[in-house]
Structures are given as structure tokens and as C-alpha cells.
Design a protein around this motif. Sequence first.
Motif, PDB file in Angstrom:
ATOM      1  N   HIS A 193      -9.768   7.733  -9.259  1.00 62.54           N
ATOM      2  CA  HIS A 193      -8.540   7.765  -8.738  1.00 62.54           C
ATOM      3  C   HIS A 193      -8.319   8.325  -7.424  1.00 62.54           C
ATOM      4  O   HIS A 193      -7.501   8.003  -6.646  1.00 62.54           O
ATOM      5  N   ARG A 212      -3.683  -5.345  -3.821  1.00 61.34           N
ATOM      6  CA  ARG A 212      -2.988  -4.534  -4.959  1.00 61.34           C
ATOM      7  C   ARG A 212      -4.210  -3.990  -5.963  1.00 61.34           C
ATOM      8  O   ARG A 212      -3.741  -3.039  -6.639  1.00 61.34           O
ATOM      9  N   ARG A 219      -3.679  -0.328  -6.026  1.00 60.14           N
ATOM     10  CA  ARG A 219      -2.901   0.103  -6.800  1.00 60.14           C
ATOM     11  C   ARG A 219      -2.080  -0.862  -7.664  1.00 60.14           C
ATOM     12  O   ARG A 219      -1.221  -1.339  -7.173  1.00 60.14           O
ATOM     13  N   ALA A 243       1.698  -1.286  -7.484  1.00 59.31           N
ATOM     14  CA  ALA A 243       2.465  -1.217  -5.935  1.00 59.31           C
ATOM     15  C   ALA A 243       3.375  -2.405  -6.078  1.00 59.31           C
ATOM     16  O   ALA A 243       2.941  -3.508  -6.365  1.00 59.31           O
ATOM     17  N   LYS A 253      -4.331   2.546  -2.038  1.00 64.41           N
ATOM     18  CA  LYS A 253      -4.481   3.649  -2.869  1.00 64.41           C
ATOM     19  C   LYS A 253      -4.164   4.907  -2.817  1.00 64.41           C
ATOM     20  O   LYS A 253      -3.555   5.813  -3.711  1.00 64.41           O
ATOM     21  N   SER A 303      -5.571   7.807  -1.679  1.00 70.21           N
ATOM     22  CA  SER A 303      -6.087   9.013  -2.240  1.00 70.21           C
ATOM     23  C   SER A 303      -6.204  10.096  -1.477  1.00 70.21           C
ATOM     24  O   SER A 303      -6.688  10.107  -0.291  1.00 70.21           O
TER      25      SER A 303
END
Length: 595
Positions: free
Chosen positions: A410, A431, A434, A437, A489, A491
Motif C-alpha cells: 500500500h 481505480r 485506490r 476513490a 494511489k 503512495s
Amino acid sequence: MELIRLYARGLALLGPERGRAIALAIASVALAIVQLAEPVLFGRVVDTLSKNQSATNIIGLWAALGLFGILAGVVVAVYADRMAHRRRLAVMSQAFERAITLPLSYHADRGSSATVSAISWGTDGLFWLWLRALREQLTAFVGIIFLVPTAISIDARMAGILATLAIAYTLMNLLAIRKTSTGQTEVERYRYEVSSRVGDVIGNVTVVQSFNRLQAEAQAMRDMTAHLLNTQYPVLTWWGILTVLQRAAATITMVAVFAMGSLLSARGEISVGEIVSFVAFASLLIGKLDAVSGFVIGLHQGAPTLRTFFALLDEKSAVIEKPDSKPLPEPISGAVAFRDVSFQFPRSQQGVFDISFDVKAGKTLALVGPTGSGKTTTLGLLQRLRVPQKGAISIDGVDIADTTLASLRHSIGVVFQDAGLFNRSILENIRIGRTDASDAEVERAAKLAEAHEFIMAKEGGYKFLIGERGASLSGGERQRLAIARAILKDSPILILDEATSALDAETEAKIKRALDALRKNRTTFIIAHRLSTVANADEIVVLDHGRIVERGTFKSLVAEKGLFARMVAEGGFTVPTDPNEQVQEPSATHAMIEV
């Protein structure tokens, strides 16, 4: 014995519905007893009528048992079918979950088509095993077991004929199994090879058409199917011989029952009703033996498929999460450290050896080197796609070996050279970065990746289905969706593995702006063929044969006149004199260098 083990393991997968399975088993036993009672009642009705006596009570009992048998048969048929379907889908999901956790080497060795076939054929084999076991085989086995003492209680001599038939069936099945065991394994091997070949060719249909391989691939498939048939014919011959022998044994048994019954009846040692019962017993036994024989044949033929399926379930994942693993502490700043990390591929000299470096939070590290130098392997170790054989990797001082895989992955966003798109809509593909989202967040990510404009030009916009592996999109469009996915994402650690390799110069310039914005305050790892992509990295690590041979900034490495400097010279690059100055790429041909 192996067939018994496969059978037992297959039935054990019904464990989550043990209660229903037991209830069905009880219903099957009751059904077998009812079926066995019918020949006895039939014989008694005949004897009673032959004596000019009333058979009303016997007929009434027969009718009641028959009605009960019908109801029990419906229950067994319907609920066994439902249970088999439920368990098939559940086990298919279990096998799917196992397959997607297996190491990349497993899929590389076997191919995706073979894995898909193993799951599909294996669960189909289990479905029929469960359905036949619950709906037919238990009834058949119980019927045979109870038929023997019942027949003996009426007349042991007549029962001996039936016992001889059962023994003959058993011996014939054992002979057929022994003769076809090796051949059946070869048949299943060829089936998997054919399936793998089909998947391989269809997956590369563009290459097949471009290189005019249509006839060659078609001929290769005909050759493989011919080998499959040549292997299968001897197996089919033996099963055909078995069927003929069983029919012959069944006919001889019926003749023997009538002959022995006539002789005993003439002596007054058996009644006509009992002869009728034994004829019905013989018919019932033949039916049960045929059912059991068919089940054994099916199990034997499907044994290689079940073995392959169970081998998939038993395959150990290369990355095993510790029972006491904990999520990475939040918030994650993204400082990464490699300490004497080594990993060598099985049966190969390739890998990475004694890799050590530190990347401070928010900084950018570029990995360069010749093809096969270990760049992608190094970053695969960071994602725990593989496990180091020596050394340790930490994020914010926490050893990733002690963290949960979910929290680790993640925390890392990845843009691959191969965009890795699914045959789904554009919205669903973005998507993946995430899943929770909103549409607005997906659109924002697409705009940052310079993808929104081309998306809206597609029929249906974000609902446009992109085809298998994004076949309906251009290379640049696929790459921009992958970048949008990483942007969404959000991150703290970012991996760009050839993230701009599929883009033209104009598109690359747009994407570079998006990536530069994305990289802010994120720890970034870059692998690229275009040295301009790595020119402004905070540090460049040069790998060769899995080892770090140079490290430094773009300017310092060029000054060292080592491997990196030679690569720059071969590509025609100039050294930037200012941190904001872009490295010049004289031509696209010269710019594409293996680093």
C-alpha cells in the motif's frame, strides 16, 4: 492407493458443508435400501399371487417405499447438485487466490494458460467427483454391500453367481487401470501442452499475423493434436474392451441366474418369486456395478488433472507473511535502506549481490546498468515480490520482513514498462490504484497524467472498455493510464520502471511534468532506458552483473569515465552544467540505451 488418496482429499474439500454432506449421505443410504427392498417385494408379490393369495399389503408397502425412494432421490439429486456447484466455486476462488500469490518464477515456468487450465479442469473434475459421489456412488456402494447378505439369505447358490459377477467387474477394472495408467498421464500432459500452446499463440496473435505464421502455427497445432490422439487411442481401446467384457459378463450372469433358477425350481428348492427376485437383483447389481465402474474410470482418467490441481494448492508461496507481522507505522516518510542484500535465482548465476544503499525520504534514486544487471530484481525485493537470501531492507527503519504485505505494498506505487491493464473500463483500471476513490478523484488523476483528453475522446469516456491488456489503446495511452493509477494511489514511495518508454517526445514531455509533480515529497526509484529521465536524480546507482559498480550524481559519474560514462558516450548525451538543465538527446535512436 493413489486413487483412494485423491478421492479422499477431494471429498475432504466438502468439509465446510459437512452437515449437509452427512444429511445427503444418509438420504443416499436410505435410497439404496429402498432400491434393494424392491426386488424382494417383487418376488413376494409373485409368490403370493401364484398361491392365489391377496398381495395388497405387500403392494401397499412397495408403493410407500417407492414414493419414499422418489422423494429421497429428488432431495439427493437437487441438493447434491447445489452443494457441488457451491463448493466448486469456493474451491475455484481458493485456487485463484493461491495462484495470484505464487512467485513470478512459477508463472514463468508454467505459463498463464496452464495455470488457468489447472484451475478450470481441476475444479470441473472435483465437481463431478462430488456430484457423482453424493448422488450416485454412495447409493451404489451401499446397495452392493447390502445386496450380498440379502441375496445370501434367500439362496447362497444364486448369490454366488452375483458375487462372481462383482469379482469379475473388479478384476476387469483393475486390469484396465493398470494398462492405461501411464497413457492417461501422457494424455493429460498433452492436453496441458495444447492448452498452453493455444494461450501462447492467441496472446501473441499480432506477432503471428505480422510474421505470417498462420500456417506454421496451425500446422504445429495439428501436430500436437495428432500426438494427443495417438496417445489417447490405446487408452480408449482399453476402456472400450472393458465395456465389452462387462456387457458380456452381465449377459452371462443373467443367463446363469435363469439357468440356475430353473434347475433349483425344478427340484423344488426355490420359488418362482425368488427367481424373479434374483433376476431383479442381477439387474440392480449390474446397474450398480456399471455406475461404480464408470465412477472409477472417470476418477482414474481425471487423476492427472486432480494431481495438477492439488499441486497448485500445495505450491508454497515464495513470500510468506510472519504470523506476528505488523503494519508499517503511519505516517510513512519513505526512507529506504538496503543492507548487504543478496538474491540469486534458482538454477542460475543471475541475481543481485551485497546491495547496500540509503535513500532519504523524498529523494530520488536511479538504478542504471546493462540488461540483466539486476535493476528490476532489486526493486522487486523492495516490494517483497521475492525474499532476500541475505541482508535486510527497511522503510523508516522498520525491516520489511516484519511488516504485513498489505501495508508494505500500500505504501509503494509502481508504474511498469508494461502498463499491466485489465480487460475492463478505463475507470476500473485507474481505480485499481485506490478502489474507494470517487469519480472526481479518478478524473483528477487522469488529468495529472495527461490522460483525460484522450479518455473523453473514446466512446463512453471513462466507461470505455480497453480490451485485453489494453489492446484498444495506443502504447502512450496505456502508459498514461498506468501513471494515472499510480497518481491515484498516492503512495509515499514511487517506483518508475521504464515509465516513459512507450511515449513519443511530445507525450513524454507532458508526462514528465506530471511525474515531476508526483515525485515531490515522495521517495522515488527510477529505472529507465532514456538517461535524460535519470539525469536529475539525487543519486544514480550503476549495477553490473548484480553488483553495484558505481554510484553518484550524473555529473560525477560521467567524470569518473567508467561504465556510466561509456553508456552516456554511446548515447550521445551531454553532461548537464546546471541542475535545472535537461540532458540533450540528439536522436531517439541514440537515446534508447540499455541502462
